[in-house]
Design a protein around this motif. Structure first.
Motif: not given
Length: 281
Positions: A164-180
């Protein structure tokens, strides 16, 4: 990200599987959503020898939404994302062991090592160092690998049961502060028995995908109806406790002979990714 594997979950979160009928020949697409609730843990795959649990999260009350997806239907529902995984297995003496992996979003935002990982409650100190890492469990059955140049990715292997590979990512469509920031996963390989369950694992049971594709479905539900029962039926008390209603972990382990184990890669899924899907059930 076009991962090559058995199945994966991405974004908020969405699960997509492509069934393999003959060798590498891809057949029909199979996908569904499962969201859960903020701060709760859910049995994703539950089998006699293996349990994979996922923790969901949503926007915190302190988050400020700066931009919403153009296609957003319900502006009051921000969705959920994956924050952590618990992996349970048995050693040669049938003793259970527990691996937990939790995201530190603040560290991920600044490019630092973003994982808090434990084995039976003890921190995997090796992962705190920069650079490539190979951690191995005392029983020799579990390994966690971080490759050079991939500080935001871990590869977890449990004997011949799971890769199983686990990778971080960030939300590109719902922009928030702080970033998701959140976690995606990819099952490169998984071995299950016919009694496997969990909101994703049940799709690996013999005939499960064909049965669901024959259902009359409602596209508006994003195929959540493919998953048996309610979200609460999959709720676990913690990231490392296999106590959801559909749990199969450690039950009937004496029946797990070689004839019953069937790798999901033999006739089940190869997964592909797709875009964002938000839903309130």
């Amino acid at each position: 990200m076009p991962w090559a594997g058995i199945a994966f979950g991405m974004l908020d979160p969405h699960f997509e599987i492509t069934r393999l009928n003959n060798g590498n020949q891809l057949n029909s697409s199979f996908s569904f959503d499962f969201h859960g609730e903020d701060g709760k843990n859910y049995c994703m795959v539950s089998d006699n020898l293996l349990e994979v649990i996922v923790q969901m999260f949503s926007l915190s009350p302190d988050s400020v939404v700066l931009q919403r997806p153009v296609e957003e239907v319900d502006p009051f529902f921000e969705g959920t994302w994956m924050k952590g995984f618990g992996i349970l297995y048995h050693d040669q003496s049938q003793e259970p062991h527990r691996i937990s992996i939790l995201l530190n979003p603040a560290a991920d935002r600044i490019g630092e090592q973003p994982f808090n990982a434990t084995f039976d409650g003890v921190p995997m100190v090796a992962l705190e160092a920069p650079g490539p890492v190979l951690w191995k469990s005392p029983d020799g059955l579990a390994t966690v690998v971080r490759e050079a140049g991939r500080i935001n990715s871990l590869l977890v292997s449990i004997s011949d049961l799971l890769e199983m590979e686990v990778v971080t990512d960030s939300e590109k469509e719902l922009i928030a502060d702080p970033p998701i920031h959140f976690l995606n996963f990819n099952f490169r390989n998984i071995t299950t028995t016919p009694s496997v369950h969990g909101f994703l694992g049940q799709m690996f049971a013999p005939g499960a995908i064909a049965e669901r594709l024959d259902m009359g479905t409602l596209e508006g539900l994003r195929h959540r109806e493919y998953v048996e029962g309610t979200d609460d039926d999959y709720a676990a008390s913690s990231l490392t406790e296999a106590d959801c209603s559909f749990s199969r972990f450690g039950k009937g382990a004496e029946n797990n002979d070689a004839g019953e184990l069937a790798g999901a890669s033999a006739g089940l899924p190869h997964a592909v990714s797709s875009g964002r899907r938000l839903l309130r059930l």
